[in-house]
Design an enzyme around this catalytic site. Structure first.
Site, PDB file in Angstrom:
ATOM      1  N   ARG A  37      87.026  28.999  34.388  1.00 52.86           N
ATOM      2  CA  ARG A  37      86.521  29.684  35.202  1.00 52.86           C
ATOM      3  C   ARG A  37      86.556  31.261  34.614  1.00 52.86           C
ATOM      4  O   ARG A  37      85.855  32.347  34.105  1.00 52.86           O
ATOM      5  CB  ARG A  37      86.935  30.283  36.934  1.00 52.86           C
ATOM      6  CG  ARG A  37      87.017  29.857  38.084  1.00 52.86           C
ATOM      7  CD  ARG A  37      87.775  30.174  38.882  1.00 52.86           C
ATOM      8  NE  ARG A  37      89.010  29.913  38.841  1.00 52.86           N
ATOM      9  CZ  ARG A  37      90.224  29.580  39.623  1.00 52.86           C
ATOM     10  NH1 ARG A  37      90.011  30.552  40.481  1.00 52.86           N
ATOM     11  NH2 ARG A  37      91.548  29.666  39.133  1.00 52.86           N
TER      12      ARG A  37
ATOM     13  N   GLN B 200     101.588  58.600  36.349  1.00 46.00           N
ATOM     14  CA  GLN B 200      99.869  59.168  36.535  1.00 46.00           C
ATOM     15  C   GLN B 200      99.968  57.847  35.088  1.00 46.00           C
ATOM     16  O   GLN B 200      99.914  57.008  35.145  1.00 46.00           O
ATOM     17  CB  GLN B 200      99.669  60.331  36.100  1.00 46.00           C
ATOM     18  CG  GLN B 200     100.430  60.856  35.120  1.00 46.00           C
ATOM     19  CD  GLN B 200      99.618  62.008  34.790  1.00 46.00           C
ATOM     20  OE1 GLN B 200     100.261  62.718  35.259  1.00 46.00           O
ATOM     21  NE2 GLN B 200      99.532  62.205  33.204  1.00 46.00           N
TER      22      GLN B 200
ATOM     23  N   ASN C 262      95.975  57.962  33.251  1.00 47.69           N
ATOM     24  CA  ASN C 262      94.900  58.632  31.874  1.00 47.69           C
ATOM     25  C   ASN C 262      94.240  57.797  31.414  1.00 47.69           C
ATOM     26  O   ASN C 262      94.070  56.790  31.301  1.00 47.69           O
ATOM     27  CB  ASN C 262      95.741  59.466  31.503  1.00 47.69           C
ATOM     28  CG  ASN C 262      96.422  60.473  32.339  1.00 47.69           C
ATOM     29  OD1 ASN C 262      96.401  60.682  33.277  1.00 47.69           O
ATOM     30  ND2 ASN C 262      97.244  60.976  31.429  1.00 47.69           N
TER      31      ASN C 262
ATOM     32  N   ARG D   7      93.096  61.597  18.605  1.00 47.86           N
ATOM     33  CA  ARG D   7      93.494  61.697  19.258  1.00 47.86           C
ATOM     34  C   ARG D   7      96.021  61.940  18.909  1.00 47.86           C
ATOM     35  O   ARG D   7      96.027  60.557  18.941  1.00 47.86           O
ATOM     36  CB  ARG D   7      93.219  61.382  20.922  1.00 47.86           C
ATOM     37  CG  ARG D   7      91.979  62.281  21.806  1.00 47.86           C
ATOM     38  CD  ARG D   7      91.754  61.028  22.828  1.00 47.86           C
ATOM     39  NE  ARG D   7      90.700  61.130  22.527  1.00 47.86           N
ATOM     40  CZ  ARG D   7      89.952  62.049  23.984  1.00 47.86           C
ATOM     41  NH1 ARG D   7      90.682  63.472  24.530  1.00 47.86           N
ATOM     42  NH2 ARG D   7      88.692  62.069  24.248  1.00 47.86           N
TER      43      ARG D   7
ATOM     44  N   HIS E 289     101.400  63.357  20.220  1.00 47.94           N
ATOM     45  CA  HIS E 289     101.631  64.273  21.664  1.00 47.94           C
ATOM     46  C   HIS E 289     103.038  63.413  21.614  1.00 47.94           C
ATOM     47  O   HIS E 289     103.349  62.797  22.644  1.00 47.94           O
ATOM     48  CB  HIS E 289     100.708  64.090  22.188  1.00 47.94           C
ATOM     49  CG  HIS E 289      99.121  65.047  22.164  1.00 47.94           C
ATOM     50  ND1 HIS E 289      97.914  63.938  22.207  1.00 47.94           N
ATOM     51  CD2 HIS E 289      98.842  65.905  21.566  1.00 47.94           C
ATOM     52  CE1 HIS E 289      97.405  64.632  22.060  1.00 47.94           C
ATOM     53  NE2 HIS E 289      97.146  65.742  20.794  1.00 47.94           N
TER      54      HIS E 289
ATOM     55  N   LYS F 174     105.214  56.161  27.815  1.00 50.09           N
ATOM     56  CA  LYS F 174     104.022  55.505  28.226  1.00 50.09           C
ATOM     57  C   LYS F 174     103.586  53.787  27.663  1.00 50.09           C
ATOM     58  O   LYS F 174     104.517  53.826  26.572  1.00 50.09           O
ATOM     59  CB  LYS F 174     102.710  56.082  27.298  1.00 50.09           C
ATOM     60  CG  LYS F 174     102.857  57.378  27.305  1.00 50.09           C
ATOM     61  CD  LYS F 174     102.137  58.036  25.790  1.00 50.09           C
ATOM     62  CE  LYS F 174     102.272  60.340  25.902  1.00 50.09           C
ATOM     63  NZ  LYS F 174     101.152  60.590  24.706  1.00 50.09           N
TER      64      LYS F 174
ATOM     65  N   HIS G 166     103.322  60.305  19.964  1.00 45.48           N
ATOM     66  CA  HIS G 166     101.986  58.828  20.347  1.00 45.48           C
ATOM     67  C   HIS G 166     100.519  59.717  19.755  1.00 45.48           C
ATOM     68  O   HIS G 166     100.575  61.195  20.144  1.00 45.48           O
ATOM     69  CB  HIS G 166     102.530  59.062  21.451  1.00 45.48           C
ATOM     70  CG  HIS G 166     100.596  57.878  22.123  1.00 45.48           C
ATOM     71  ND1 HIS G 166      99.466  58.113  22.459  1.00 45.48           N
ATOM     72  CD2 HIS G 166     100.865  56.490  21.221  1.00 45.48           C
ATOM     73  CE1 HIS G 166      98.927  56.989  22.997  1.00 45.48           C
ATOM     74  NE2 HIS G 166      99.611  55.706  22.077  1.00 45.48           N
TER      75      HIS G 166
ATOM     76  N   TYR H 239      96.305  54.845  29.800  1.00 43.33           N
ATOM     77  CA  TYR H 239      97.786  54.730  29.909  1.00 43.33           C
ATOM     78  C   TYR H 239      98.636  55.308  31.262  1.00 43.33           C
ATOM     79  O   TYR H 239      97.659  55.749  31.995  1.00 43.33           O
ATOM     80  CB  TYR H 239      98.572  56.522  29.265  1.00 43.33           C
ATOM     81  CG  TYR H 239      97.654  57.446  28.269  1.00 43.33           C
ATOM     82  CD1 TYR H 239      97.819  57.736  26.503  1.00 43.33           C
ATOM     83  CD2 TYR H 239      95.993  57.371  27.925  1.00 43.33           C
ATOM     84  CE1 TYR H 239      97.494  58.290  26.085  1.00 43.33           C
ATOM     85  CE2 TYR H 239      95.080  58.122  26.359  1.00 43.33           C
ATOM     86  CZ  TYR H 239      96.480  58.718  26.086  1.00 43.33           C
ATOM     87  OH  TYR H 239      95.559  58.897  24.665  1.00 43.33           O
TER      88      TYR H 239
ATOM     89  N   GLU I   2     105.201  70.504  26.277  1.00 42.46           N
ATOM     90  CA  GLU I   2     104.396  69.599  25.084  1.00 42.46           C
ATOM     91  C   GLU I   2     104.456  69.951  23.802  1.00 42.46           C
ATOM     92  O   GLU I   2     104.692  71.094  23.956  1.00 42.46           O
ATOM     93  CB  GLU I   2     102.709  69.868  25.577  1.00 42.46           C
ATOM     94  CG  GLU I   2     102.000  69.127  24.660  1.00 42.46           C
ATOM     95  CD  GLU I   2     100.854  69.738  24.909  1.00 42.46           C
ATOM     96  OE1 GLU I   2      99.546  68.355  24.354  1.00 42.46           O
ATOM     97  OE2 GLU I   2     100.368  70.765  25.525  1.00 42.46           O
TER      98      GLU I   2
ATOM     99  N   LYS J  24      93.341  72.181  18.810  1.00 40.29           N
ATOM    100  CA  LYS J  24      95.125  71.707  18.658  1.00 40.29           C
ATOM    101  C   LYS J  24      95.576  70.968  18.315  1.00 40.29           C
ATOM    102  O   LYS J  24      96.470  70.510  17.422  1.00 40.29           O
ATOM    103  CB  LYS J  24      95.509  71.453  20.269  1.00 40.29           C
ATOM    104  CG  LYS J  24      96.122  71.870  21.281  1.00 40.29           C
ATOM    105  CD  LYS J  24      96.413  71.473  22.687  1.00 40.29           C
ATOM    106  CE  LYS J  24      97.909  71.417  23.155  1.00 40.29           C
ATOM    107  NZ  LYS J  24      97.791  71.437  24.363  1.00 40.29           N
ATOM    108  N   ASP J  25      95.082  69.469  18.050  1.00 35.53           N
ATOM    109  CA  ASP J  25      95.687  68.184  17.430  1.00 35.53           C
ATOM    110  C   ASP J  25      95.331  68.988  16.160  1.00 35.53           C
ATOM    111  O   ASP J  25      96.401  68.403  14.743  1.00 35.53           O
ATOM    112  CB  ASP J  25      95.134  66.987  18.090  1.00 35.53           C
ATOM    113  CG  ASP J  25      95.077  66.801  18.781  1.00 35.53           C
ATOM    114  OD1 ASP J  25      96.451  67.163  19.180  1.00 35.53           O
ATOM    115  OD2 ASP J  25      94.568  65.810  19.158  1.00 35.53           O
TER     116      ASP J  25
END
Length: 181
Positions: free
Chosen positions: A23, A46, A48, A59, A62, A72, A119, A132, A143, A167-168
């Site tokens: 299968r 959480q 994401n 990205r 962070h 993470k 990351h 994530y 942050e 921002k990045d």
């Protein structure tokens, strides 16, 4: 699951062990018991999802500091990304060292990112999706970020950057962080 240690203590590449038949296959991608048995914190606050239109999108880099440090578990579920983590633990023998790992829908690999690791990733395909699982809630007051092209970090990205947030693109350089500016 197969846990493979990296040169950065606590950072792991996680592959699953598929049970295959005519299968297709079935595999566990997360198990809090297996994570705990390996000495990892399996808490998830959480989940994401990040969708990226263009190949070359960047990205990162962070991380969150105390009291909201986060772990993470990152997986690419569509397309491919080059995922980079940087050890931001001043007491660590690998402080400011980094690794890069290709995560893709094809290799189904995950990266376990410990607390106090910056990351980020660059998409290798159009339409890349990254999921994530995160141990802490987002805390804007905790942050921080690093410039993706900081000469001190010497990260070699596989592609020219096609998209990046303002921002990045403007996080401070490590030199200013290290001298306390």
């Amino acid at each position: 699951m197969i846990f493979t240690e990296t040169k950065l203590k606590g950072a792991l590449i996680i592959d699953f062990e598929p049970q295959q038949d005519r299968r297709g296959f079935f595999a566990r991608t997360f198990c809090s018991k297996e994570f705990a048995a390996y000495g990892l914190r399996p808490n998830i606050a959480q989940c994401n999802l990040s969708y990226n239109y263009k190949k070359g999108t960047l990205r990162g880099m962070h991380y969150q500091t105390a009291p909201a440090t986060e772990i993470k578990l990152v997986r690419c579920i569509r397309g491919a990304v080059y995922d980079v983590i940087i050890d931001m633990r001043p007491e660590s023998p690998t402080y400011l060292e980094h690794i890069g790992v290709k995560l893709s829908a094809e290799n189904r690999r995950a990266l376990y990112v410990p607390e106090m690791f910056a990351h980020g990733y660059q998409t290798l395909t159009d339409g890349a999706e990254v999921i994530y699982q995160i141990s802490e809630f987002y805390a804007p007051e905790s942050e921080w970020g690093l410039r993706y092209n900081d000469p001190l970090l010497e990260i070699v990205w596989p592609l020219p950057v096609s998209e990046i947030s303002q921002k990045d693109a403007t996080w401070p350089l490590m030199e200013s962080i290290l001298i306390g500016v």
